[in-house]
Scaffold this motif. Structure first.
Motif, mmCIF file in Angstrom:
data_model
loop_
_atom_site.group_PDB
_atom_site.id
_atom_site.type_symbol
_atom_site.label_atom_id
_atom_site.label_comp_id
_atom_site.label_asym_id
_atom_site.label_seq_id
_atom_site.Cartn_x
_atom_site.Cartn_y
_atom_site.Cartn_z
ATOM 1 N N LEU A 157 0.822 -1.205 0.000
ATOM 2 C CA LEU A 157 0.000 0.000 0.000
ATOM 3 C C LEU A 157 0.861 1.262 0.000
ATOM 4 C CD1 LEU A 157 -2.758 -1.118 2.523
ATOM 5 C CD2 LEU A 157 -3.187 -0.278 0.199
ATOM 6 N N ALA A 158 1.869 1.290 0.865
ATOM 7 C CA ALA A 158 2.745 2.464 0.940
ATOM 8 C C ALA A 158 3.503 2.662 -0.365
ATOM 9 C CB ALA A 158 3.718 2.309 2.104
ATOM 10 N N ASP A 178 -4.308 -4.003 -4.822
ATOM 11 C CA ASP A 178 -5.189 -5.175 -4.858
ATOM 12 C C ASP A 178 -5.799 -5.483 -3.484
ATOM 13 O OD1 ASP A 178 -6.521 -7.209 -6.167
ATOM 14 O OD2 ASP A 178 -4.955 -8.704 -5.794
ATOM 15 N N VAL A 179 -6.270 -4.428 -2.805
ATOM 16 C CA VAL A 179 -6.984 -4.602 -1.542
ATOM 17 C C VAL A 179 -8.215 -3.694 -1.574
ATOM 18 C CG1 VAL A 179 -4.863 -5.112 -0.265
ATOM 19 C CG2 VAL A 179 -5.743 -2.759 -0.331
ATOM 20 N N SER A 180 -9.094 -3.874 -0.599
ATOM 21 C CA SER A 180 -10.269 -3.018 -0.506
ATOM 22 C C SER A 180 -9.912 -1.693 0.167
ATOM 23 C CB SER A 180 -11.368 -3.712 0.300
ATOM 24 O OG SER A 180 -10.955 -3.857 1.649
ATOM 25 N N VAL A 181 -10.782 -0.700 -0.009
ATOM 26 C CA VAL A 181 -10.564 0.595 0.640
ATOM 27 C C VAL A 181 -10.613 0.435 2.158
ATOM 28 C CG1 VAL A 181 -11.502 2.911 0.967
ATOM 29 C CG2 VAL A 181 -11.448 1.914 -1.312
ATOM 30 N N SER A 182 -11.501 -0.408 2.649
ATOM 31 C CA SER A 182 -11.579 -0.622 4.091
ATOM 32 C C SER A 182 -10.294 -1.246 4.625
ATOM 33 C CB SER A 182 -12.782 -1.505 4.440
ATOM 34 O OG SER A 182 -12.673 -2.783 3.826
ATOM 35 N N GLU A 231 -8.051 4.453 -5.699
ATOM 36 C CA GLU A 231 -7.091 4.053 -6.729
ATOM 37 C C GLU A 231 -5.876 3.359 -6.113
ATOM 38 O OE1 GLU A 231 -4.519 5.950 -10.446
ATOM 39 O OE2 GLU A 231 -5.756 7.248 -9.169
ATOM 40 N N ILE A 232 -5.417 3.877 -4.977
ATOM 41 C CA ILE A 232 -4.277 3.249 -4.299
ATOM 42 C C ILE A 232 -4.630 1.828 -3.888
ATOM 43 C CG2 ILE A 232 -2.795 3.347 -2.254
ATOM 44 C CD1 ILE A 232 -3.227 6.427 -2.326
ATOM 45 N N ALA A 233 -5.824 1.653 -3.346
ATOM 46 C CA ALA A 233 -6.269 0.324 -2.922
ATOM 47 C C ALA A 233 -6.343 -0.622 -4.114
ATOM 48 C CB ALA A 233 -7.624 0.417 -2.231
ATOM 49 N N GLU A 234 -6.846 -0.134 -5.235
ATOM 50 C CA GLU A 234 -6.950 -0.980 -6.423
ATOM 51 C C GLU A 234 -5.580 -1.420 -6.920
ATOM 52 O OE1 GLU A 234 -9.184 1.335 -9.185
ATOM 53 O OE2 GLU A 234 -11.119 0.927 -8.208
#
Length: 207
Positions: free
Chosen positions: A25-26, A51-55, A45-48
């Motif tokens: 993520l970082a 490859d993780v969810s926004v939560s 967009e960062i989460a995508e």
């Protein structure tokens, strides 16, 4: 016995997976911010990209976008305090901090070509500048408390507060010099002489 080993191995695997997700993520955030600008990138967009969810992103970084940029904040503060509190027997506080800061400015991360871009991103983004100021104040206060604890002074002691402030300022000074390690050494040598002379006047034990 085997069940205990399996649980320990499973715990270690989970910890590694969590660390890998956090790092992904970082890394994704920094790459996007450097490519397109901080304001032009959203957490979705960062989460995508990671490859993780926004939560999930907010589970790892409750502070949102700013916290993604300063993902090593907590670790850096802990290492700073540890340099003072866990220094080897016989090593002075100034000597421990000199070694710590020298290690920081010569680390692979600091020498990474992207580090200059990272610093520029912070300076050009008001939200990141404000976060960096608040972070620096937290680190300064944590260092001042550690100094006070190690020398038997109250947590609001001005000597500890001043030494913490000026010591941390040497990082910015070093970053503007061709040889950051030499700059750290000379700046802290100057500060150390003042600390040692002043602190020795009424320290319960050598600092």
């Amino acid at each position: 016995m085997d069940e205990t080993i399996d649980r320990a191995a499973s715990g270690g695997l989970r910890a590694r997976k969590k660390a890998a997700t956090r790092q992904a993520l970082a890394d994704a955030a920094l790459r996007l911010f450097l490519e397109r600008g901080y304001e032009q990138v959203g957490v979705r967009e960062i989460a995508e990209v990671a490859d993780v969810s926004v939560s999930t992103l907010f589970n790892y970084f409750p502070g949102g976008k700013e916290a993604l940029v300063f993902d090593e904040d907590a670790g850096n503060e802990a290492a700073l305090v540890s340099a003072v509190t866990d220094r080897p027997p016989g090593q002075t506080i100034p000597g421990a901090l000199r070694a710590h800061f020298t290690g920081f400015v010569t680390s692979p991360n600091t020498r990474d070509p992207r580090f200059a871009e990272f610093q520029q991103l912070i300076q050009q983004t008001p939200a990141l500048r404000e976060y960096a100021r608040a972070m620096a104040l937290r680190h300064e206060n944590a260092l001042a408390r550690a100094l006070a604890d190690q020398t038997g002074r109250p947590h609001d002691d001005l000597l500890c507060a001043a030494y913490a402030r000026f010591t941390l300022e040497t990082l910015a000074f070093a970053g503007s010099r061709p040889d950051p390690a030499a700059a750290i050494d000379q700046a802290l040598l100057l500060l150390d002489q003042g600390w040692t002379t002043t602190a020795a006047q009424h320290d319960p034990e050598p600092a």
